[in-house]
Scaffold this motif. Structure first.
Motif, PDB file in Angstrom:
ATOM      1  N   PHE A 215       0.820  -1.205   0.000  1.00  0.00           N
ATOM      2  CA  PHE A 215       0.000   0.000   0.000  1.00  0.00           C
ATOM      3  C   PHE A 215       0.855   1.257   0.000  1.00  0.00           C
ATOM      4  O   PHE A 215       0.602   2.201  -0.762  1.00  0.00           O
ATOM      5  N   SER A 216       1.878   1.278   0.822  1.00  0.00           N
ATOM      6  CA  SER A 216       2.743   2.460   0.911  1.00  0.00           C
ATOM      7  C   SER A 216       3.456   2.727  -0.405  1.00  0.00           C
ATOM      8  O   SER A 216       3.551   3.878  -0.860  1.00  0.00           O
ATOM      9  N   THR A 217       3.962   1.677  -1.032  1.00  0.00           N
ATOM     10  CA  THR A 217       4.669   1.824  -2.310  1.00  0.00           C
ATOM     11  C   THR A 217       3.754   2.389  -3.386  1.00  0.00           C
ATOM     12  O   THR A 217       4.116   3.326  -4.112  1.00  0.00           O
ATOM     13  N   SER A 218       2.568   1.842  -3.478  1.00  0.00           N
ATOM     14  CA  SER A 218       1.624   2.279  -4.501  1.00  0.00           C
ATOM     15  C   SER A 218       1.063   3.667  -4.200  1.00  0.00           C
ATOM     16  O   SER A 218       0.912   4.501  -5.100  1.00  0.00           O
ATOM     17  N   LEU A 219       0.762   3.922  -2.931  1.00  0.00           N
ATOM     18  CA  LEU A 219       0.186   5.219  -2.557  1.00  0.00           C
ATOM     19  C   LEU A 219       1.140   6.356  -2.856  1.00  0.00           C
ATOM     20  O   LEU A 219       0.710   7.428  -3.305  1.00  0.00           O
TER      21      LEU A 219
END
Length: 252
Positions: free
Chosen positions: A174-178
């Motif tokens: 999630f952090s990478t994509s966000l």
């Protein structure tokens, strides 16, 4: 290089900050540090006694602190709305979100649907919900910083904590994509993945934790707070995307 006091405080003073799970452990240590540097901080946790103790302790340490909050549970939509209203009313907006509220969990076998659904709602849905609402407030001002507190469990993948591993793997992705999604809004996203940290989530007594800290097998919550500060202190041009912090003698 400029004075380090200015370097570490410049992005904190007067900033509007929300810390989920900010009443104990890592979240409370982060709150202490950011309040000490002049941040306007809102904290919450689901336990009323923990919330009361945290607020009283911060006010005692820092009598001039701007500290706000109320007991709340990240799995309840009405509580999320309550925190967001308080954020808008008391802080007048949001500059920094520390997504930290999380629960430990064991392996899948022996757990019920209700058990792991509540953990997932806390450890994943809570992060998404507060990130979404934070972005809606940050994107118009073309600035903001979201820090997601993950875990080295996403890397170790221990068979004793399958459910927890699943949630922390999710936060890693999630952090990478966000970060890619909100980059054009000039919103930063950082992921911090600690190893073993003394907290209510760890098994063992306080004395056993202290012994592990002395042996360099466990971190203090303050160590993670300093890592958060480092991420927040970078100039606008610089993103700390991922940070992993491990006790020196925790071999992962």
């Amino acid at each position: 290089m400029e004075n380090l006091t200015n370097y570490f405080g410049r992005n904190i003073k007067d900033k509007r900050i929300v810390i989920t799970g900010g009443t104990t452990g890592i979240g409370k240590a982060i709150a202490d540090l950011l309040v000490s540097l002049g941040g306007r901080v809102l904290i919450f946790g689901r336990d009323q006694e923990d919330f009361k103790n945290a607020i009283n302790d911060i006010k005692q340490q820092f009598p001039d602190a701007e500290i706000y909050g109320t007991p709340a549970d990240v799995t309840k939509k009405e509580d999320i709305d309550k925190i967001l209203k308080l954020t808008d009313d008391e802080l007048g907006g949001l500059d920094i979100l520390i997504n930290n509220a999380a629960l430990p969990a064991d392996g899948l076998t022996g757990n019920t649907y209700e058990d792991y659904k509540y953990v997932i709602d806390t450890n994943i849905t809570g992060y998404l919900a507060f990130a979404e609402e934070s972005i809606s407030r940050m994107k118009n001002q073309k600035s903001g910083h979201i820090i997601n507190i993950g875990s080295m469990s996403a890397e170790t993948k221990s068979p004793e904590s399958t459910i927890y591993v699943a949630t922390k793997q999710a936060i890693r992705g999630f952090s990478t994509s966000l970060r890619k999604e909100v980059n054009s809004f000039r919103i930063k996203v950082s992921l911090i993945e600690p190893g073993a940290v003394t907290s209510d989530m760890q098994t063992g007594t306080k004395e056993e934790h202290e012994e592990k800290i002395d042996k360099m097998e466990m971190l203090k919550a303050e160590d993670i707070a300093m890592s958060v500060l480092f991420c927040l202190s970078q100039p606008e041009r610089c993103d700390i995307v991922t940070m992993q912090i491990r006790p020196h003698l925790q071999i992962i």
